[in-house]
Design a protein around this motif. Sequence first.
Motif, PDB file in Angstrom:
ATOM      1  N   TYR A  70      -3.633 -12.290  -6.690  1.00 54.10           N
ATOM      2  CA  TYR A  70      -2.261 -11.768  -6.613  1.00 54.10           C
ATOM      3  C   TYR A  70      -1.297 -12.908  -6.212  1.00 54.10           C
ATOM      4  CZ  TYR A  70      -3.709  -7.052  -7.636  1.00 54.10           C
ATOM      5  OH  TYR A  70      -4.212  -5.947  -8.280  1.00 54.10           O
ATOM      6  N   VAL A  75       2.263  -9.518 -11.789  1.00 53.68           N
ATOM      7  CA  VAL A  75       2.585  -9.824 -10.391  1.00 53.68           C
ATOM      8  C   VAL A  75       3.781 -10.752 -10.400  1.00 53.68           C
ATOM      9  CG1 VAL A  75       1.661 -10.625  -8.192  1.00 53.68           C
ATOM     10  CG2 VAL A  75       0.114  -9.701  -9.927  1.00 53.68           C
ATOM     11  N   HIS A 126       6.324 -12.245  -6.642  1.00 54.40           N
ATOM     12  CA  HIS A 126       6.059 -13.545  -6.018  1.00 54.40           C
ATOM     13  C   HIS A 126       5.108 -14.336  -6.893  1.00 54.40           C
ATOM     14  CE1 HIS A 126       3.472 -10.279  -4.398  1.00 54.40           C
ATOM     15  NE2 HIS A 126       2.502 -11.084  -4.771  1.00 54.40           N
ATOM     16  N   PHE A 128       1.541  -8.540   5.443  1.00 52.83           N
ATOM     17  CA  PHE A 128       0.236  -8.957   5.957  1.00 52.83           C
ATOM     18  C   PHE A 128       0.320  -9.396   7.424  1.00 52.83           C
ATOM     19  CE2 PHE A 128      -1.165 -10.268   1.398  1.00 52.83           C
ATOM     20  CZ  PHE A 128      -1.383  -8.946   1.078  1.00 52.83           C
ATOM     21  N   PHE A 167       4.640 -11.249   1.432  1.00 57.47           N
ATOM     22  CA  PHE A 167       3.186 -11.156   1.646  1.00 57.47           C
ATOM     23  C   PHE A 167       2.759 -12.447   2.335  1.00 57.47           C
ATOM     24  CE2 PHE A 167       4.322  -7.977  -1.392  1.00 57.47           C
ATOM     25  CZ  PHE A 167       3.610  -6.884  -0.931  1.00 57.47           C
ATOM     26  N   GLN A 189       2.380 -16.856  -0.874  1.00 56.19           N
ATOM     27  CA  GLN A 189       2.931 -16.022  -1.962  1.00 56.19           C
ATOM     28  C   GLN A 189       4.461 -15.961  -1.860  1.00 56.19           C
ATOM     29  OE1 GLN A 189       0.295 -12.709  -0.734  1.00 56.19           O
ATOM     30  NE2 GLN A 189      -0.319 -12.524  -2.871  1.00 56.19           N
ATOM     31  N   ARG A 193       0.389  -2.931 -15.389  1.00 63.10           N
ATOM     32  CA  ARG A 193       0.528  -2.325 -14.065  1.00 63.10           C
ATOM     33  C   ARG A 193       1.380  -3.327 -13.298  1.00 63.10           C
ATOM     34  NH1 ARG A 193      -0.783  -4.386  -8.667  1.00 63.10           N
ATOM     35  NH2 ARG A 193      -1.062  -2.581  -7.334  1.00 63.10           N
ATOM     36  N   ASP A 201       2.812  -4.914 -10.058  1.00 59.60           N
ATOM     37  CA  ASP A 201       2.597  -5.105  -8.635  1.00 59.60           C
ATOM     38  C   ASP A 201       3.904  -4.995  -7.840  1.00 59.60           C
ATOM     39  OD1 ASP A 201       0.485  -5.995  -6.726  1.00 59.60           O
ATOM     40  OD2 ASP A 201       1.831  -7.686  -6.395  1.00 59.60           O
ATOM     41  N   VAL A 202       3.874  -4.262  -6.744  1.00 64.36           N
ATOM     42  CA  VAL A 202       5.044  -4.057  -5.848  1.00 64.36           C
ATOM     43  C   VAL A 202       6.398  -4.186  -6.561  1.00 64.36           C
ATOM     44  CG1 VAL A 202       3.877  -4.530  -3.667  1.00 64.36           C
ATOM     45  CG2 VAL A 202       4.823  -6.457  -4.919  1.00 64.36           C
ATOM     46  N   GLU A 257       3.684  -0.088  -9.285  1.00 65.30           N
ATOM     47  CA  GLU A 257       3.181   0.162  -7.935  1.00 65.30           C
ATOM     48  C   GLU A 257       4.397   0.264  -7.018  1.00 65.30           C
ATOM     49  OE1 GLU A 257       0.370  -1.823  -4.440  1.00 65.30           O
ATOM     50  OE2 GLU A 257       1.775  -3.026  -5.581  1.00 65.30           O
ATOM     51  N   TRP A 280       5.234   1.769  -3.405  1.00 63.63           N
ATOM     52  CA  TRP A 280       4.895   2.440  -2.138  1.00 63.63           C
ATOM     53  C   TRP A 280       6.093   3.219  -1.609  1.00 63.63           C
ATOM     54  CZ3 TRP A 280       0.219   2.352   0.757  1.00 63.63           C
ATOM     55  CH2 TRP A 280      -0.813   1.604   0.170  1.00 63.63           C
ATOM     56  N   HIS A 308      -7.929  -0.962  -5.384  1.00 60.91           N
ATOM     57  CA  HIS A 308      -8.501  -2.131  -4.693  1.00 60.91           C
ATOM     58  C   HIS A 308      -7.901  -2.370  -3.316  1.00 60.91           C
ATOM     59  CE1 HIS A 308      -4.764  -3.329  -6.419  1.00 60.91           C
ATOM     60  NE2 HIS A 308      -4.782  -4.453  -5.709  1.00 60.91           N
ATOM     61  N   ASP A 309      -6.895  -1.597  -2.940  1.00 59.14           N
ATOM     62  CA  ASP A 309      -6.270  -1.751  -1.621  1.00 59.14           C
ATOM     63  C   ASP A 309      -6.670  -0.629  -0.669  1.00 59.14           C
ATOM     64  OD1 ASP A 309      -4.774  -4.017  -2.389  1.00 59.14           O
ATOM     65  OD2 ASP A 309      -3.153  -2.770  -3.179  1.00 59.14           O
ATOM     66  N   ARG A 361      -9.339  -3.252   3.067  1.00 54.75           N
ATOM     67  CA  ARG A 361      -9.349  -3.336   1.608  1.00 54.75           C
ATOM     68  C   ARG A 361     -10.698  -3.780   1.045  1.00 54.75           C
ATOM     69  NH1 ARG A 361      -3.835  -6.142  -0.338  1.00 54.75           N
ATOM     70  NH2 ARG A 361      -4.843  -8.037   0.422  1.00 54.75           N
ATOM     71  N   ARG A 373     -13.828  -3.538  -2.468  1.00 51.17           N
ATOM     72  CA  ARG A 373     -14.005  -4.791  -3.199  1.00 51.17           C
ATOM     73  C   ARG A 373     -15.443  -5.278  -3.214  1.00 51.17           C
ATOM     74  NH1 ARG A 373      -8.315  -7.814  -1.441  1.00 51.17           N
ATOM     75  NH2 ARG A 373      -7.005  -6.049  -2.080  1.00 51.17           N
TER      76      ARG A 373
HETATM   77  C1  GLC Z   1      -0.048  -5.148  -4.112  1.00 48.22           C
HETATM   78  C2  GLC Z   1      -1.479  -5.324  -4.526  1.00 48.22           C
HETATM   79  C3  GLC Z   1      -2.208  -5.991  -3.420  1.00 48.22           C
HETATM   80  C4  GLC Z   1      -1.585  -7.346  -3.199  1.00 48.22           C
HETATM   81  C5  GLC Z   1      -0.088  -7.205  -2.916  1.00 48.22           C
HETATM   82  C6  GLC Z   1       0.599  -8.526  -3.007  1.00 48.22           C
HETATM   83  O1  GLC Z   1       0.097  -4.288  -3.049  1.00 48.22           O
HETATM   84  O2  GLC Z   1      -2.039  -4.103  -4.900  1.00 48.22           O
HETATM   85  O3  GLC Z   1      -3.571  -6.099  -3.670  1.00 48.22           O
HETATM   86  O4  GLC Z   1      -2.198  -7.991  -2.123  1.00 48.22           O
HETATM   87  O5  GLC Z   1       0.524  -6.389  -3.859  1.00 48.22           O
HETATM   88  O6  GLC Z   1       0.569  -9.025  -4.314  1.00 48.22           O
END
Ligand code: GLC
Length: 555
Positions: free
Chosen positions: A73, A110, A113, A155, A174, A178, A208, A210-211, A252, A254, A326-327, A412, A416
């Motif tokens: 990612y 992705v 970032h 994180f 993140f 990143q 898909r 990412d964020v 994605e 949230w 995967h999270d 997570r 995995r």
């Molecule tokens: C999303 C992904 C995750 C990743 C994060 C930063 O939440 O699902 O796995 O670490 O974005 O890219």
Amino acid sequence: MPLVAPDNPVHDIKWWHTATVYQVYPRSFCDSDGDGIGDIPGITSRLDYLQRLGIDIIWLSPIYQSPMDGNGYDISDYRAVAPEFGTLGHFDRLVSEARARGIGIILDLVVNHTSDEHPWFLLSRQATDNPFRDFYVWRKPADDGGPPNDLQSSFGGPAWTLDPTTGEYYLHLFSRRQPDLNWENPKVRAEIYEMMNWWLDRGIAGFRMDVIDYIGKEVDREVVTDGPHLHDYLKEMNASTFGDRDILTVGETWSATPGSALLYSGRDRKELSMVFQFEHVTQQWDAVYGKWRPKPFDLAGLKTVFGKWQLALARDGWNALFWGNHDLPRAVSRYGDATGFHSQSAKMLATVLHLLKGTPFVYQGEEIGMTNMPFTSINQYRDIETLNMHRLQMEAGLSPEEFIRGANESGRDNARTPMQWNATQHGGFSSGTPWIEVNPNYATVNAEAAMTDEGSIWNHYRKLIALRKMHPVVVYGDYQPWLDHHPDVFVYTRTLEEVRLIVVASFRPSEVCLTMPMELLAVGKCLIWNYEAVDRVETEMVLRPYEAIGLLTDA
Ligand code: GLC
């Protein structure tokens, strides 16, 4: 047989309404060359398995070139495949072999970032007047020399890192490896669209994202999700890339609410096909400690959330349905009973999810009931988020045992650990030493055993995936909840014209005696069950532990 949505003024018919998506986490799926890391030829070698399961789409977590600080990612070249996963040639072969089996490939986009090793970032950090400076988000230090504001990384710790070369901070929502792209810069957006078209031209079936709810952020006002330009950027992306191609896009998000989901996926919005919403996940988290201290499972709350989303997107928009990815922890460990009623509870969960309205996503290994991983030492974890949290929580005085208990429940890495193919060493995942340990239950929980057992979780998934193709009521039927406040059972109906599907499922590890509402009393055909077929709904019903049925009746 083409699927007709009878008398359905609601949704234009899309191929992905009847589709089931399977998520592959490439690093952990199948290792073809014995280096301990799953790869693309490994995925290609398992296409027959996925075809037998009946899925239509594979979502691949990132396969791009990356220093793998965040398991891919963190991308350093959007147009190259990570050498540990293979080559572009391997990827093209995967796409064509999948297509030959009626399966499309969607890629993880992705673009909030990149990696700090991406050439754009290497140039950007060189000088304040570098032409790539504005590809990222740089700010001068606050008056005291500290970070420009209080934005925090997902994180853990501040979302800003001071770069000594120019004495300014860059933003990373993140890891510090990143850095966030600056979406306000039209050149950034143009580069991304061009890259997306490059992959679309290779024949992929979608993305898909990412964020994706982060890309409209307004840094100075500390607004991260749902920023003022978010939907403008998505419309621009749609028009510049996939707008006239018949692909599946899933964001994605949230932060999504039913209201914003309609903005993303509404019929006339020209944005995305659907979004992942996480309310059923976050609802189970502690207000302060989040997922690291989950609350006791609350079925009534879960039903409220699912029901709210089913009803909100009933006439427009579309739901993406999932228990795991995967999270997230393994579904059967989180919502079922992985020890006492492994098979029954895994099948019950699948039944409840797959008969809702929306497109179901199966996370690799879920179809054989893979469970959370019983790690005992911090040295066994690989996930950057878990390792960061460990450092922060040790500093805050949490005991190592307490941390491991939390990580084994919510971390997570649970999702995995390598896919369990058979009962040979390392579950048949790799002939080398896997990058992360295989769950010790591979001797009994594995794909080979599951495929030969008529009553397996795997065969239950196969039936559910097929039902969606056979019965329009599963795809388009109107959702209605029953027994809302019951703490142990989930009952709902789906109705399409003269047909009604009744779903009754118990989340309890012991028997439940139920009094069914009068309106549901019916005789019909049992489409799916995890004990025995039941052909009627009666006033008094006794459900066995985690029993679930789907009964087709007249409306
Ligand atoms: C999303 C992904 C995750 C990743 C994060 C930063 O939440 O699902 O796995 O670490 O974005 O890219």
